[in-house]
Design a protein around this motif. Structure first.
Motif, mmCIF file in Angstrom:
data_model
loop_
_atom_site.group_PDB
_atom_site.id
_atom_site.type_symbol
_atom_site.label_atom_id
_atom_site.label_comp_id
_atom_site.label_asym_id
_atom_site.label_seq_id
_atom_site.Cartn_x
_atom_site.Cartn_y
_atom_site.Cartn_z
ATOM 1 N N SER A 107 -0.076 7.297 5.184
ATOM 2 C CA SER A 107 -0.179 8.610 4.567
ATOM 3 C C SER A 107 0.914 9.541 5.088
ATOM 4 O O SER A 107 1.557 10.256 4.313
ATOM 5 C CB SER A 107 -1.570 9.194 4.845
ATOM 6 N N LYS A 108 1.135 9.531 6.376
ATOM 7 C CA LYS A 108 2.183 10.374 6.958
ATOM 8 C C LYS A 108 3.558 9.933 6.466
ATOM 9 O O LYS A 108 4.402 10.772 6.146
ATOM 10 C CB LYS A 108 2.117 10.324 8.486
ATOM 11 N N ARG A 139 8.268 12.137 0.632
ATOM 12 C CA ARG A 139 8.286 13.222 -0.360
ATOM 13 C C ARG A 139 9.065 14.434 0.142
ATOM 14 O O ARG A 139 9.740 15.107 -0.623
ATOM 15 C CB ARG A 139 6.869 13.651 -0.738
ATOM 16 N N ALA A 140 8.986 14.686 1.441
ATOM 17 C CA ALA A 140 9.680 15.840 2.022
ATOM 18 C C ALA A 140 11.154 15.548 2.290
ATOM 19 O O ALA A 140 11.898 16.432 2.698
ATOM 20 C CB ALA A 140 8.997 16.254 3.327
ATOM 21 N N GLY A 141 11.586 14.306 2.063
ATOM 22 C CA GLY A 141 12.976 13.935 2.290
ATOM 23 C C GLY A 141 13.318 13.720 3.757
ATOM 24 O O GLY A 141 14.488 13.715 4.131
ATOM 25 N N LEU A 162 0.798 -1.221 0.000
ATOM 26 C CA LEU A 162 0.000 0.000 0.000
ATOM 27 C C LEU A 162 0.838 1.281 0.000
ATOM 28 O O LEU A 162 0.400 2.299 -0.536
ATOM 29 C CB LEU A 162 -0.949 0.024 1.206
ATOM 30 N N LEU A 163 2.018 1.237 0.580
ATOM 31 C CA LEU A 163 2.809 2.465 0.711
ATOM 32 C C LEU A 163 3.045 3.179 -0.629
ATOM 33 O O LEU A 163 2.849 4.393 -0.712
ATOM 34 C CB LEU A 163 4.130 2.193 1.430
ATOM 35 N N PRO A 164 3.401 2.476 -1.703
ATOM 36 C CA PRO A 164 3.645 3.192 -2.966
ATOM 37 C C PRO A 164 2.398 3.868 -3.553
ATOM 38 O O PRO A 164 2.510 4.816 -4.318
ATOM 39 C CB PRO A 164 4.156 2.107 -3.917
ATOM 40 N N ILE A 165 1.202 3.387 -3.188
ATOM 41 C CA ILE A 165 -0.021 3.933 -3.791
ATOM 42 C C ILE A 165 -0.933 4.592 -2.759
ATOM 43 O O ILE A 165 -2.077 4.906 -3.062
ATOM 44 C CB ILE A 165 -0.789 2.834 -4.567
ATOM 45 N N ARG A 193 12.786 6.034 1.890
ATOM 46 C CA ARG A 193 11.762 5.149 1.339
ATOM 47 C C ARG A 193 11.931 3.717 1.830
ATOM 48 O O ARG A 193 10.960 3.047 2.162
ATOM 49 C CB ARG A 193 11.795 5.196 -0.183
ATOM 50 N N HIS A 194 13.178 3.227 1.904
ATOM 51 C CA HIS A 194 13.388 1.839 2.316
ATOM 52 C C HIS A 194 13.137 1.627 3.816
ATOM 53 O O HIS A 194 12.913 0.505 4.245
ATOM 54 C CB HIS A 194 14.789 1.350 1.907
ATOM 55 N N ASP A 195 13.159 2.689 4.623
ATOM 56 C CA ASP A 195 12.878 2.575 6.059
ATOM 57 C C ASP A 195 11.385 2.641 6.376
ATOM 58 O O ASP A 195 10.945 2.189 7.435
ATOM 59 C CB ASP A 195 13.569 3.703 6.838
ATOM 60 N N ALA A 196 10.615 3.237 5.503
ATOM 61 C CA ALA A 196 9.203 3.518 5.790
ATOM 62 C C ALA A 196 8.375 2.274 6.118
ATOM 63 O O ALA A 196 7.655 2.285 7.128
ATOM 64 C CB ALA A 196 8.581 4.288 4.633
#
Length: 182
Positions: free
Chosen positions: A151-152, A158-160, A89-92, A164-167
């Protein structure tokens, strides 16, 4: 398991959703510039703003359906299934959250959107009934919490401010620690 990468059309719709989240009243010409297109190119993709919004909505539902299928929620234990769900779900999530926001407007609600939402709630209820998840919080709340964290995380990526790999790990760790049956 690696989550599916967004397709080019899905990627464009994600960029549009993100631009609209930051500037909801932007014109089509300005929106085109925000996503790296000319106004003419954006108009070739979408003849009107309404057509664009409907396509974003449809793609959000399609992407969520596919992500849920790829997560194989009925396989393995709840913790592993939730990890897979987060990864898918994270990518979309921004597309899906657009759908969720539109569900507040009654005319956008469709049997497919309700089916996606209900499938996740039902799965969380089944995990609760099996004893894997706590019972003192509703399955609806657990699903809402999952999407709030996703969502957060997407906004922080996006804000850096989040890699991405930690999310997926961060979302799962916080969610699982809060919903697991004590």
């Amino acid at each position: 398991m690696t989550a599916a990468k967004p397709r080019p059309r899905e990627e464009l719709l994600l960029r549009l959703v993100n631009a609209l989240a930051d500037q909801p009243r932007v014109s089509m010409g300005q929106l085109a510039g925000l996503v790296g297109l000319s106004r003419a190119t954006l108009c070739r993709y979408f003849p009107s703003r309404e057509a664009m919004m409907m396509e974003i909505f449809e793609e959000g539902v399609n992407s969520a359906e596919q992500a849920i299928k790829r997560a194989h929620l009925c396989e393995g234990d709840a913790q592993e299934a939730i990890k897979r769900l987060i990864e898918e779900l994270l990518p979309i999530v921004d597309l899906y959250m657009y759908v969720e926001r539109q569900l507040q407007v009654e005319e956008y609600s469709t049997p497919r959107t309700e089916a996606v939402r209900q499938a996740l709630i039902t799965q969380f209820q089944q995990w609760q009934e099996s004893g894997a998840l706590r019972l003192d919080l509703s399955a609806v709340w657990l699903c809402e919490s999952l999407f709030a964290l996703l969502s957060k995380a997407a906004r922080l990526i996006r804000a850096g401010r989040l890699a991405r790999h930690d999310a997926p790990h961060n979302v799962h760790t916080l969610l699982w620690s809060g919903i697991v049956h004590p």
